[in-house]
Design a protein around this motif. Structure first.
Motif, PDB file in Angstrom:
ATOM      1  N   HIS A  89      -2.826   5.669  -4.903  1.00 11.17           N
ATOM      2  CA  HIS A  89      -2.857   4.324  -5.490  1.00 11.17           C
ATOM      3  C   HIS A  89      -3.643   4.235  -6.791  1.00 11.17           C
ATOM      4  O   HIS A  89      -4.560   3.435  -6.915  1.00 11.17           O
ATOM      5  CB  HIS A  89      -3.426   3.312  -4.500  1.00 11.17           C
ATOM      6  N   GLN A 111       6.287  10.507  -2.396  1.00 11.87           N
ATOM      7  CA  GLN A 111       7.080   9.448  -1.770  1.00 11.87           C
ATOM      8  C   GLN A 111       6.757   9.375  -0.284  1.00 11.87           C
ATOM      9  O   GLN A 111       6.321  10.350   0.320  1.00 11.87           O
ATOM     10  CB  GLN A 111       8.571   9.718  -1.967  1.00 11.87           C
ATOM     11  N   ASN A 126       4.904   2.401  -9.650  1.00  9.68           N
ATOM     12  CA  ASN A 126       6.129   2.833  -8.980  1.00  9.68           C
ATOM     13  C   ASN A 126       7.136   1.688  -8.916  1.00  9.68           C
ATOM     14  O   ASN A 126       6.896   0.604  -9.446  1.00  9.68           O
ATOM     15  CB  ASN A 126       5.819   3.427  -7.596  1.00  9.68           C
ATOM     16  N   SER A 127       8.258   1.917  -8.268  1.00 12.60           N
ATOM     17  CA  SER A 127       9.355   0.937  -8.234  1.00 12.60           C
ATOM     18  C   SER A 127       8.955  -0.370  -7.552  1.00 12.60           C
ATOM     19  O   SER A 127       9.578  -1.397  -7.781  1.00 12.60           O
ATOM     20  CB  SER A 127      10.573   1.530  -7.543  1.00 12.60           C
ATOM     21  N   THR A 128       7.913  -0.360  -6.725  1.00 12.24           N
ATOM     22  CA  THR A 128       7.455  -1.592  -6.069  1.00 12.24           C
ATOM     23  C   THR A 128       6.356  -2.279  -6.874  1.00 12.24           C
ATOM     24  O   THR A 128       5.797  -3.270  -6.427  1.00 12.24           O
ATOM     25  CB  THR A 128       6.929  -1.298  -4.651  1.00 12.24           C
ATOM     26  N   GLY A 129       6.024  -1.714  -8.043  1.00 11.58           N
ATOM     27  CA  GLY A 129       4.993  -2.314  -8.893  1.00 11.58           C
ATOM     28  C   GLY A 129       3.575  -1.878  -8.543  1.00 11.58           C
ATOM     29  O   GLY A 129       2.612  -2.368  -9.135  1.00 11.58           O
ATOM     30  N   GLN A 130       3.439  -0.986  -7.584  1.00 10.78           N
ATOM     31  CA  GLN A 130       2.124  -0.513  -7.155  1.00 10.78           C
ATOM     32  C   GLN A 130       1.723   0.754  -7.918  1.00 10.78           C
ATOM     33  O   GLN A 130       2.587   1.521  -8.325  1.00 10.78           O
ATOM     34  CB  GLN A 130       2.153  -0.191  -5.652  1.00 10.78           C
TER      35      GLN A 130
END
Length: 176
Positions: free
Chosen positions: A101, A131, A70-74
């Motif tokens: 996750h 989200q 995702n956008s946070t790298g997770q």
């Protein structure tokens, strides 16, 4: 999952390579005319199983692989929605539980449709990222399958490459 036949490698159908650009395509997979595809557009893959039993089409949503972070790298929290599609109209939504996750989520759920409702229709399967809070869930990729092109006489397991969704196909404001 229901008491369907065992999911084994001998049931698996390999992803086929077709098209001038070597675009990967699973059995029965179709694409919208509205987008240009390239190998680089693939957003991961989803593994689906199909079996006709007792007047019902069982769509087994097995797993996905190589989903982008995702956008946070997770790794994303994901689920799969399926619809029967007639023309541009989506009907009979089904969905899996959320797997948290994971870029390689294991869903292992069976979604059922009445066999009398599938004639001449397509199955739209979309991987969604859930989200947090009040943000809208985001589609990660989609596959559309012409059901008339599949052999339902035995369990068939197939990998399908995911490609970008077309906003006209799905209402992006729809929540899980």
């Amino acid at each position: 999952m229901t008491s369907s036949p065992e999911l084994t490698p001998e049931n698996e159908v390999p992803v086929m390579m077709t098209g001038p650009n070597g675009i990967r395509r699973g059995p029965g997979q179709v694409y919208s005319r509205n987008i240009q595809l390239s190998e680089a557009d693939s957003l991961g893959d989803v593994k689906l199983g199909f079996l006709m039993t007792k007047g019902q089409l069982e769509v087994q949503v097995i797993c996905a692989r190589q989903l982008r972070p995702n956008s946070t790298g997770q790794p994303p929290d994901t689920y799969v929605k399926t619809y029967l599609k007639q023309g541009d109209r989506q009907m009979q939504k089904r969905k899996t539980r959320v797997v948290r996750h994971s870029s390689e989520p294991q869903y292992r759920q069976t979604l059922k449709y009445n066999a009398s409702h599938i004639q001449g229709r397509r199955l739209l399967a979309m991987v969604w990222e859930r989200q947090k809070g009040f943000e809208h869930n985001q589609p990660l990729g989609t596959v559309e399958i012409q059901l008339d092109r599949l052999d339902f006489s035995r369990l068939m397991l197939c990998w399908y490459p995911l490609y970008p969704y077309i906003p006209a196909e799905v209402d992006s404001n729809e929540s899980s």
